[in-house]
Enzyme design. Sequence first.
Site, PDB file in Angstrom:
ATOM      1  N   ASP A   1       0.877  -1.151   0.000  1.00  0.00           N
ATOM      2  CA  ASP A   1       0.000   0.000   0.000  1.00  0.00           C
ATOM      3  C   ASP A   1       0.921   1.209   0.000  1.00  0.00           C
ATOM      4  O   ASP A   1       1.929   1.231   0.704  1.00  0.00           O
ATOM      5  CB  ASP A   1      -0.930   0.022   1.217  1.00  0.00           C
ATOM      6  CG  ASP A   1      -2.093   0.967   0.963  1.00  0.00           C
ATOM      7  OD1 ASP A   1      -2.841   0.742   0.005  1.00  0.00           O
ATOM      8  OD2 ASP A   1      -2.244   1.949   1.715  1.00  0.00           O
TER       9      ASP A   1
ATOM     10  N   ASP B   1       3.904  10.618 -10.160  1.00  0.00           N
ATOM     11  CA  ASP B   1       5.286  10.784 -10.648  1.00  0.00           C
ATOM     12  C   ASP B   1       5.528  12.107 -11.384  1.00  0.00           C
ATOM     13  O   ASP B   1       6.566  12.736 -11.165  1.00  0.00           O
ATOM     14  CB  ASP B   1       5.684   9.603 -11.550  1.00  0.00           C
ATOM     15  CG  ASP B   1       6.046   8.368 -10.749  1.00  0.00           C
ATOM     16  OD1 ASP B   1       6.344   8.502  -9.549  1.00  0.00           O
ATOM     17  OD2 ASP B   1       6.028   7.260 -11.320  1.00  0.00           O
TER      18      ASP B   1
ATOM     19  N   HIS C   1      10.468   4.538  -3.065  1.00  0.00           N
ATOM     20  CA  HIS C   1       9.886   4.001  -1.838  1.00  0.00           C
ATOM     21  C   HIS C   1       9.627   2.506  -1.965  1.00  0.00           C
ATOM     22  O   HIS C   1       9.872   1.735  -1.054  1.00  0.00           O
ATOM     23  CB  HIS C   1       8.594   4.755  -1.511  1.00  0.00           C
ATOM     24  CG  HIS C   1       7.638   4.861  -2.682  1.00  0.00           C
ATOM     25  ND1 HIS C   1       8.051   5.211  -3.950  1.00  0.00           N
ATOM     26  CD2 HIS C   1       6.301   4.638  -2.782  1.00  0.00           C
ATOM     27  CE1 HIS C   1       7.010   5.216  -4.765  1.00  0.00           C
ATOM     28  NE2 HIS C   1       5.941   4.868  -4.084  1.00  0.00           N
TER      29      HIS C   1
END
Length: 193
Positions: free
Chosen positions: A67, A151, A176
């Site tokens: 997530d 992005d 990440h």
Amino acid sequence: MQIVLATHNAHKVTELGAILGAAVEGLELLGYDGPEPVEDGTSYLENALIKARAAYAHTGVTSMADDSGIAVEILGGSPGIFSARWAGGRDNVANRQLLLSQLGDVAQEHRAAAFVCTIALVGPDGETSFTGIWPGRVATEEHGEHGFGYDPIFIPEGFEVTAAELEPEVKNSMSHRALALEQLVSYLNAIAE
Ligand code: IMP
């Protein structure tokens, strides 16, 4: 070791596959066709666990789910777990436009943000999780064609271009998701020893 990747996001599958494929030999990624769990958790971890538990319950195979989202400091961490539907639907363009308009002409030094990704792994040995954080700031306008989601409006720390202007390999080496996956890979390697 077989791992079910519980996501319908084709971009994530590509990114996860690219990163894992390079890092872990023999790790097999399967598509998930089980029931659709309701993501009603209040944190990245809760939502990742909901998806990974559902996939594990359906397949009996160790399952992973991530997530993720973008946390904007001046918005108190929002959109956060609501990133995918920030503008109401699953519309990336609308999500980005809303975030840009919410920040308006806020100065660069107050546009700090971070992409966050939590991966949950659920299997016969129990549950574990890994979190990666990619710091940066929100741009003032869209740039770039690569990647997905936010992005085109995210400028990673140390760069003056957006994540969508980076080559996918560059993003996949530092994002990440890459950081969370690195931890997952270390964990998988350690338990395989
Ligand atoms: P999830 O599928 O519930 O994890 O939703 C994550 C949402 O966060 C996505 O739909 C994107 O809007 C955003 N997001 C997560 N990771 C990224 C990324 O690497 N780039 C751009 N947007 C991302």
